[in-house]
Write a protein that holds these residues in place. Structure first.
Motif, PDB file in Angstrom:
ATOM      1  N   LEU A   1       0.970  -1.084  -0.070  1.00 28.58           N
ATOM      2  CA  LEU A   1      -0.246   0.112  -0.152  1.00 28.58           C
ATOM      3  C   LEU A   1       1.210   1.484  -0.151  1.00 28.58           C
ATOM      4  CD1 LEU A   1      -2.461   1.431  -0.013  1.00 28.58           C
ATOM      5  CD2 LEU A   1      -2.177   1.463   2.901  1.00 28.58           C
ATOM      6  N   MET A   2       1.407   1.327   0.430  1.00 36.38           N
ATOM      7  CA  MET A   2       2.936   2.709   1.104  1.00 36.38           C
ATOM      8  C   MET A   2       3.396   2.665  -0.749  1.00 36.38           C
ATOM      9  SD  MET A   2       5.937   2.954   3.528  1.00 36.38           S
ATOM     10  CE  MET A   2       6.590   4.380   3.350  1.00 36.38           C
TER      11      MET A   2
ATOM     12  N   SER B   1       2.661   1.722  -3.489  1.00 31.09           N
ATOM     13  CA  SER B   1       0.831   1.946  -4.426  1.00 31.09           C
ATOM     14  C   SER B   1       0.968   3.654  -4.456  1.00 31.09           C
ATOM     15  CB  SER B   1      -0.124   1.496  -4.447  1.00 31.09           C
ATOM     16  OG  SER B   1      -1.223   1.649  -5.019  1.00 31.09           O
ATOM     17  N   LEU B   2       0.985   4.551  -2.772  1.00 31.72           N
ATOM     18  CA  LEU B   2       0.448   5.534  -2.679  1.00 31.72           C
ATOM     19  C   LEU B   2       2.202   6.265  -3.041  1.00 31.72           C
ATOM     20  CD1 LEU B   2      -0.612   5.372   1.060  1.00 31.72           C
ATOM     21  CD2 LEU B   2      -2.029   5.270  -0.776  1.00 31.72           C
TER      22      LEU B   2
ATOM     23  N   CYS C   1      -5.333   9.686  -1.465  1.00 28.69           N
ATOM     24  CA  CYS C   1      -5.619   9.388   0.000  1.00 28.69           C
ATOM     25  C   CYS C   1      -7.278   8.623  -0.316  1.00 28.69           C
ATOM     26  CB  CYS C   1      -6.477  11.202   0.523  1.00 28.69           C
ATOM     27  SG  CYS C   1      -4.857  12.651   0.883  1.00 28.69           S
ATOM     28  N   ASN C   2      -7.460   9.035  -1.867  1.00 28.32           N
ATOM     29  CA  ASN C   2      -8.801   8.140  -2.340  1.00 28.32           C
ATOM     30  C   ASN C   2      -8.123   6.453  -1.862  1.00 28.32           C
ATOM     31  OD1 ASN C   2     -10.255   9.516  -2.240  1.00 28.32           O
ATOM     32  ND2 ASN C   2      -9.743   9.931  -4.912  1.00 28.32           N
ATOM     33  N   GLU C   3      -6.794   5.906  -2.629  1.00 25.86           N
ATOM     34  CA  GLU C   3      -6.170   5.083  -2.673  1.00 25.86           C
ATOM     35  C   GLU C   3      -6.560   4.226  -0.807  1.00 25.86           C
ATOM     36  OE1 GLU C   3      -4.806   3.463  -5.561  1.00 25.86           O
ATOM     37  OE2 GLU C   3      -4.095   1.689  -4.463  1.00 25.86           O
ATOM     38  N   ALA C   4      -6.245   4.909   0.441  1.00 29.53           N
ATOM     39  CA  ALA C   4      -6.044   4.334   1.432  1.00 29.53           C
ATOM     40  C   ALA C   4      -6.768   4.556   2.651  1.00 29.53           C
ATOM     41  CB  ALA C   4      -5.221   6.011   2.216  1.00 29.53           C
ATOM     42  N   ARG C   5      -7.863   5.101   2.060  1.00 33.73           N
ATOM     43  CA  ARG C   5      -9.432   5.366   2.422  1.00 33.73           C
ATOM     44  C   ARG C   5     -10.060   3.621   2.072  1.00 33.73           C
ATOM     45  NH1 ARG C   5     -10.110  10.902   1.091  1.00 33.73           N
ATOM     46  NH2 ARG C   5     -10.165  11.572   2.502  1.00 33.73           N
ATOM     47  N   GLY C   6      -9.873   2.936   0.658  1.00 33.49           N
ATOM     48  CA  GLY C   6     -10.051   1.881   0.152  1.00 33.49           C
ATOM     49  C   GLY C   6      -9.538   0.755   1.326  1.00 33.49           C
ATOM     50  N   ALA C   7      -8.468   1.751   1.045  1.00 36.03           N
ATOM     51  CA  ALA C   7      -7.618   0.186   2.331  1.00 36.03           C
ATOM     52  C   ALA C   7      -8.019  -0.123   3.099  1.00 36.03           C
ATOM     53  CB  ALA C   7      -6.055   0.790   1.485  1.00 36.03           C
ATOM     54  N   THR C   8      -8.598   0.867   4.351  1.00 33.62           N
ATOM     55  CA  THR C   8      -8.924   0.640   5.676  1.00 33.62           C
ATOM     56  C   THR C   8      -9.813  -0.484   4.979  1.00 33.62           C
ATOM     57  OG1 THR C   8      -8.890   2.999   5.630  1.00 33.62           O
ATOM     58  CG2 THR C   8     -10.125   1.648   7.516  1.00 33.62           C
ATOM     59  N   PHE C   9     -10.245  -0.731   4.188  1.00 31.64           N
ATOM     60  CA  PHE C   9     -11.341  -1.788   4.069  1.00 31.64           C
ATOM     61  C   PHE C   9     -11.220  -2.865   3.834  1.00 31.64           C
ATOM     62  CE2 PHE C   9     -13.950   2.077   2.117  1.00 31.64           C
ATOM     63  CZ  PHE C   9     -14.729   2.538   3.089  1.00 31.64           C
ATOM     64  N   GLY C  10     -10.168  -2.408   3.271  1.00 34.59           N
ATOM     65  CA  GLY C  10      -9.235  -3.556   3.043  1.00 34.59           C
ATOM     66  C   GLY C  10      -8.772  -4.204   4.115  1.00 34.59           C
TER      67      GLY C  10
END
Lengths: 191, 115
Positions: free
Chosen positions: A109-110, A112-113, A126-135
């Protein structure tokens, strides 16, 4: 994630990564990306997703796969291999339970960010990090199911299959709940 | 020693392949917030656990899964802390600081659960 092909006009993406995420000087989503046709690969895809920011329609677009360059796939493989090797070394040195911590190490993730922020915008990161929370919530379910299933003498294949299904249901379920009750789409660009 | 090296190399190869698989899925999906789900896919875990089961046995896989539950909680903390940290400090400093959050939560959680 990234494509390695950048049009000079892509320089609107922030360098220090601060302006777009908080909406200042955010020029994403105004159609520039698609008008030039010079950015192929997934960066082009993200350009399009920039354009439709705020659109939370879920889509599966297989043709986007062909637009990702070999360099991108190589980077992803290298990160995956590197994190797996790190987890393997830690497990060898400190035991499998402590090594298990690193099976949920956020290095991919890091990576990717940082790539998304560099190639596109910090807002997309930021959108990707928010989505990763669900994952990540799903990851907890994945690990818990494997631990419980193997304690119950399930065969490994059944434990891994059930755990992967639980990851998918939990993470996508959290996403859909957020989409229904909060804001499921990408953060829209300011202005 | 030789077996450990082989095991690490096999885990690296398997983890890399699973990362590619989930990345391909993420590439095809929009919006990006949903694609971000796949940045926290169990790709490394699947690769690592398959190799561990093959070379070390299922009991080691269960131990790894127990440790992973704590790592996953720390991963959630990374994501929750990550967004404001990215906004405040930019991508490099922000994601590095979030990694510090992951490490702190992971180690503290591990010591609390298995003192």
């Amino acid at each position: 994630m990234t494509n390695g092909l950048r049009d000079d006009r892509d320089d609107h993406n922030d360098r220090d990564g601060r302006d777009e995420c908080d909406g200042r000087d955010d020029r994403d989503g105004r159609g520039d990306h698609n008008s030039r046709g010079g950015s192929g690969g997934s960066g082009g895809d993200r350009g399009r997703s920039d354009e439709r920011c705020g659109d939370d329609e879920v889509r599966l677009v297989p043709r986007e796969l062909g637009k990702t360059g070999p360099r991108d796939w190589l980077i992803r493989f290298a990160f995956g291999a590197g994190v797996s090797a790190l987890a393997g070394v830690v497990a060898t040195v400190a035991g499998p339970r402590f090594g298990g911590l690193f099976l949920a190490f956020p290095a991919i993730l890091m990576a990717s960010l940082t790539l998304v922020a560099k190639e596109e915008s910090l807002r997309q990161a930021c959108n990707e990090a928010r989505g990763a929370t669900f994952g990540a919530v799903g990851l907890f379910g994945f690990a818990a199911v494997i631990a419980a299933a193997l304690a119950g003498r399930w065969p490994l294949w059944a434990a891994l299959t059930a755990a992967t299904a639980v990851w998918a249901v939990l993470s996508l379920g959290c996403y859909l709940l957020a989409r229904a009750f909060v804001a499921g789409g990408d953060e829209p660009p300011a202005g | 020693m030789g077996l450990e090296v082989v095991q690490v190399l096999l885990k690296a190869a398997a983890g890399g392949l699973f990362v590619l698989l989930f990345a391909a899925l993420a590439e095809m999906i929009a919006p990006k917030r949903l694609a971000g789900v796949f940045s926290a896919a169990p790709s490394v875990a699947l690769g690592g656990m398959l190799v561990t089961a093959w070379l070390s046995g299922v009991s080691d896989v269960r131990q790894a899964a127990l440790g992973m539950t704590v790592g996953a909680v720390a991963f959630v903390a990374y994501c929750l802390a990550g967004v404001p940290l990215l906004k405040r400090w930019g991508v490099w400093k922000g994601s590095s600081a979030a990694l510090g959050v992951w490490l702190a939560v992971a180690v503290a959680g591990y010591l609390v659960v298995w003192p």
